[in-house]
Design a protein around this motif. Structure first.
Motif, PDB file in Angstrom:
ATOM      1  N   THR A 221       7.689  -3.804  -1.486  1.00  0.00           N
ATOM      2  CA  THR A 221       7.082  -5.090  -1.101  1.00  0.00           C
ATOM      3  C   THR A 221       6.836  -5.214   0.401  1.00  0.00           C
ATOM      4  O   THR A 221       6.320  -6.234   0.852  1.00  0.00           O
ATOM      5  CB  THR A 221       7.975  -6.265  -1.553  1.00  0.00           C
ATOM      6  N   THR A 222       7.217  -4.194   1.162  1.00  0.00           N
ATOM      7  CA  THR A 222       7.094  -4.240   2.617  1.00  0.00           C
ATOM      8  C   THR A 222       5.970  -3.310   3.074  1.00  0.00           C
ATOM      9  O   THR A 222       5.707  -2.282   2.447  1.00  0.00           O
ATOM     10  CB  THR A 222       8.419  -3.800   3.276  1.00  0.00           C
ATOM     11  N   ASP A 223       5.314  -3.652   4.147  1.00  0.00           N
ATOM     12  CA  ASP A 223       4.303  -2.778   4.737  1.00  0.00           C
ATOM     13  C   ASP A 223       5.013  -1.610   5.407  1.00  0.00           C
ATOM     14  O   ASP A 223       5.616  -1.754   6.472  1.00  0.00           O
ATOM     15  CB  ASP A 223       3.460  -3.549   5.757  1.00  0.00           C
ATOM     16  N   ILE A 224       4.957  -0.450   4.782  1.00  0.00           N
ATOM     17  CA  ILE A 224       5.640   0.735   5.298  1.00  0.00           C
ATOM     18  C   ILE A 224       4.653   1.735   5.902  1.00  0.00           C
ATOM     19  O   ILE A 224       5.037   2.866   6.224  1.00  0.00           O
ATOM     20  CB  ILE A 224       6.457   1.419   4.183  1.00  0.00           C
ATOM     21  N   SER A 225       3.423   1.315   6.061  1.00  0.00           N
ATOM     22  CA  SER A 225       2.387   2.244   6.527  1.00  0.00           C
ATOM     23  C   SER A 225       2.682   2.809   7.911  1.00  0.00           C
ATOM     24  O   SER A 225       2.245   3.908   8.248  1.00  0.00           O
ATOM     25  CB  SER A 225       1.023   1.557   6.526  1.00  0.00           C
ATOM     26  N   GLY A 226       3.446   2.077   8.715  1.00  0.00           N
ATOM     27  CA  GLY A 226       3.749   2.526  10.068  1.00  0.00           C
ATOM     28  C   GLY A 226       5.040   3.305  10.196  1.00  0.00           C
ATOM     29  O   GLY A 226       5.437   3.665  11.307  1.00  0.00           O
ATOM     30  N   PHE A 227       5.696   3.593   9.073  1.00  0.00           N
ATOM     31  CA  PHE A 227       6.955   4.333   9.126  1.00  0.00           C
ATOM     32  C   PHE A 227       6.675   5.813   9.377  1.00  0.00           C
ATOM     33  O   PHE A 227       6.064   6.491   8.552  1.00  0.00           O
ATOM     34  CB  PHE A 227       7.742   4.177   7.821  1.00  0.00           C
ATOM     35  N   ASN A 228       7.132   6.341  10.504  1.00  0.00           N
ATOM     36  CA  ASN A 228       6.946   7.761  10.812  1.00  0.00           C
ATOM     37  C   ASN A 228       7.915   8.651  10.058  1.00  0.00           C
ATOM     38  O   ASN A 228       7.592   9.792   9.725  1.00  0.00           O
ATOM     39  CB  ASN A 228       7.110   8.001  12.316  1.00  0.00           C
TER      40      ASN A 228
END
Length: 326
Positions: A221-228
């Motif tokens: 449910t969280t925006d994880i697109s920026g997780f490296n």
């Protein structure tokens, strides 16, 4: 009587758990593919070498063959089959350089191992140099974790790493010996963003079905697109303000030896972490460059394992050897 674990006396946040009986505890690692089998076996062998009093549980995914699981069991590890865990398609992507991290979401399933009160989650590319059973007694709220900070120096200047990953923002930069062993980095409201990030090579946790459900829900449910870095960025975000920093020695990233010389001491390493793409079993002897000496630490444990397995498990050793650079 002195403590059997020297750091218990010096680290104010490591205090015996207030339990009537010793907790059910285990070290845990994840194996998703055969080429990490040498790493898992050496991790287990090193735990035995330092006299660890708790078992190593290996979470294996369906992608791991029965022959590999049989080797793990014959060596005395506890094998737990778990399903792969990954986010919805299209919600997260990795650079080609870090494609190997695609399996690491599954490490979060350690929170499901509720047959244990306490788990110390370790990556399979680690070797334990000194007993660290004191982590099983670390006072830790049930819905919290403990871990070592990331090193945010980005020494190889990888362009896809966050722009604020520079030595000035690294939590290890101000650390010096010997206080780094007793006073890990502190996080304040004024700390640079990387101070809020952890490395998930070593994570101390208390398994809990409700907690895993919350983490699982967070993943979807969280925006994880920026997780490296998949699992470790998720853990840092989920437990923001609610994780305990550990001293560097419990997750001694191999790069710290060269980057943070004021802090590092070889003799203080509890658990050495062979981060970066090339693992010590994938590098031929004398070809380890800046990390050759540290690779020798791993190979020393590996040679002891070889001596045991070549006679006791010839077929198993053939499979292990097939995944090692000679």
């Amino acid at each position: 009587m002195s403590s059997p674990y020297p750091l218990v006396q010096s680290l104010s946040f490591i205090r015996p758990c207030l339990l009537r009986h010793a907790p059910r505890a285990a070290y845990v690692t994840l194996l998703t593919r055969q080429n990490y089998l040498p790493g898992a076996l050496v991790l287990h062998h090193s735990l035995l070498s330092v006299g660890a009093q708790h078992p190593l549980v290996v979470m294996v995914t369906p992608s791991v063959g029965q022959d590999v699981k049989d080797i793990l069991a014959r060596r005395g590890m506890v094998v737990r089959t778990v399903d792969h865990l990954k986010p919805k398609d299209g919600t997260h992507s990795l650079s080609a350089h870090d494609a190997r991290f695609g399996d690491t979401w599954t490490k979060l399933r350690a929170f499901e191992l509720t047959e244990y009160d306490r788990v110390v989650l370790l990556d399979a590319d680690m070797v334990v140099m000194r007993n660290m059973d004191e982590l099983m007694e670390l006072e830790l709220p049930n819905e919290s974790i403990a871990a070592v900070h990331v090193c945010a120096c980005n020494p190889f200047k990888l362009p896809h790493y966050p722009s604020d990953w520079v030595p000035a923002n690294c939590a290890h930069t101000p650390m010096v010996h010997p206080t780094a062993l007793t006073s890990p980095p502190k996080i304040t409201d004024a700390s640079p963003r990387p101070y809020f990030l952890l490395n998930s090579g070593t994570v101390v946790l208390n398994p809990s079905a409700p907690l895993f459900d919350s983490i699982h829900n967070f993943l979807f449910t969280t925006d994880i697109s920026g997780f490296n870095f998949p699992d470790q960025d998720l853990l840092a975000a989920f437990f923001k303000g609610n994780w305990t920093p550990l001293p560097w020695c419990y997750n001694a990233l191999k790069t710290l030896r060269n980057i943070h010389k004021a802090m590092w001491r070889d003799e203080e390493v509890r658990c050495l972490h062979y981060i970066l793409a090339e693992k010590p079993w994938q590098v031929r002897p004398e070809e380890g460059g800046d990390y050759e000496e540290l690779n020798r630490w791993w190979r020393k444990e590996f040679e002891q394992l070889r001596a045991e397995m070549q006679t006791a498990d010839e077929a198993g050793w053939a499979l292990v050897s097939a995944n090692v650079a000679h």
